[in-house]
Write an enzyme that holds these catalytic residues in place. Structure first.
Site, short mmCIF file in Angstrom:
data_model
loop_
_atom_site.label_atom_id
_atom_site.label_comp_id
_atom_site.label_asym_id
_atom_site.label_seq_id
_atom_site.Cartn_x
_atom_site.Cartn_y
_atom_site.Cartn_z
N SER A 119 -2.48 -5.36 -10.56
CA SER A 119 -4.08 -5.22 -10.78
C SER A 119 -4.66 -4.07 -9.95
CB SER A 119 -4.80 -6.56 -10.33
OG SER A 119 -5.87 -6.76 -10.90
N ASP A 177 -4.75 -11.43 -20.94
CA ASP A 177 -5.27 -10.93 -19.69
C ASP A 177 -6.89 -11.00 -19.96
OD1 ASP A 177 -6.33 -10.01 -17.37
OD2 ASP A 177 -4.11 -8.69 -17.15
N HIS A 210 -4.28 -13.26 -16.41
CA HIS A 210 -3.95 -12.28 -15.26
C HIS A 210 -3.32 -12.73 -14.11
CE1 HIS A 210 -5.25 -8.59 -13.55
NE2 HIS A 210 -5.64 -9.09 -12.49
#
Length: 237
Positions: A119, A177, A210
């Site tokens: 991320s 995601d 995610h």
């Protein structure tokens, strides 16, 4: 071994390579140490030292200014090309470059160092890998996106002299995601390939939100194995 700035998993054999793995927003280095521990249990990467840096705690605009660990501020998350926190990004790039320099000083050539993250940490790793003057063994970004897309090409050419243009990059992204849009990952990989001429392997993970999947970690293991083959001792600097 841990300190305020990073958690370290030392090599079990002669230290010949290093992997630096950066966490995402609101997390810490400890959140990813299980990655190295899993490989250790399976007898993998015993010559590799793992570094899990900790981001500073800063106010995050998109979270109502709440202070949390972050590599840079996020003011909007609707547009990949929206203005980014350039000051924070460049500050964190300095941190990442210092981690690389510390390993070089310890006797590890830069081409035996892999830089990556998840991320925010992945976004910083891609940006640093593209704009650092150190020739790296590989760069990876999981569930991440391109930072400063309007400037990264110029910085890579002028400041880094495109030193990592031939360095392998790996990107993994879940198509479910809900935080970092899957399309952003695709667009980032396309930009790296078409605009920067970088070698990027982009892998899609079905129904993955995610987070990271076991299949993705296996693919990352294969990538690290390719970038850092065992049996190559410290080089003379």
């Amino acid at each position: 071994m841990a300190n305020r700035h990073a958690l370290i998993v030392p090599a079990l054999k002669k230290h010949t390579a290093t992997v630096i793995m950066a966490h995402g927003l609101g997390d810490s280095g400890a959140g990813w140490v299980s990655l190295a521990e899993n490989w250790r249990r399976r007898g993998k990467f015993e010559e590799i030292k793992f570094v899990f840096p900790n981001a500073p705690s800063i106010p995050i605009t998109i979270n109502a200014g709440y202070v949390m660990p972050g590599w840079y501020d996020i003011t909007s998350f609707n547009d990949l090309n929206a203005a980014h926190d350039e000051t924070g990004i460049l500050r964190s790039r300095g941190v990442f470059n210092k981690l690389i320099a510390d390993e070089i000083e310890a006797g590890i050539p830069s081409n035996r160092i892999v830089l990556g993250g998840f991320s925010q940490g992945g976004a910083m790793s891609l940006f640093t890998g593209l704009t650092t003057s150190h020739k790296l063994a590989g760069v990876f970004g999981l569930s991440c996106y391109l930072l400063m897309g309007n400037k990264v090409k110029t910085i890579a050419a002028e400041e880094a002299k495109d030193v990592n243009k031939d360095t392998p990059f790996f990107m993994g992204h879940g198509d479910a995601d809900e935080v970092v849009k899957y399309q952003w990952g695709q667009q980032t990989a396309d930009f790296l390939k078409k605009e920067l001429g970088v070698q990027v392997e982009f892998k899609t993970y079905k129904n993955l939100p995610h987070s990271a999947a076991l299949e993705e970690i296996d693919d990352l293991e294969a990538f690290v194995t390719k970038c850092l083959p065992e049996g190559q001792g410290k080089s003379e600097l």
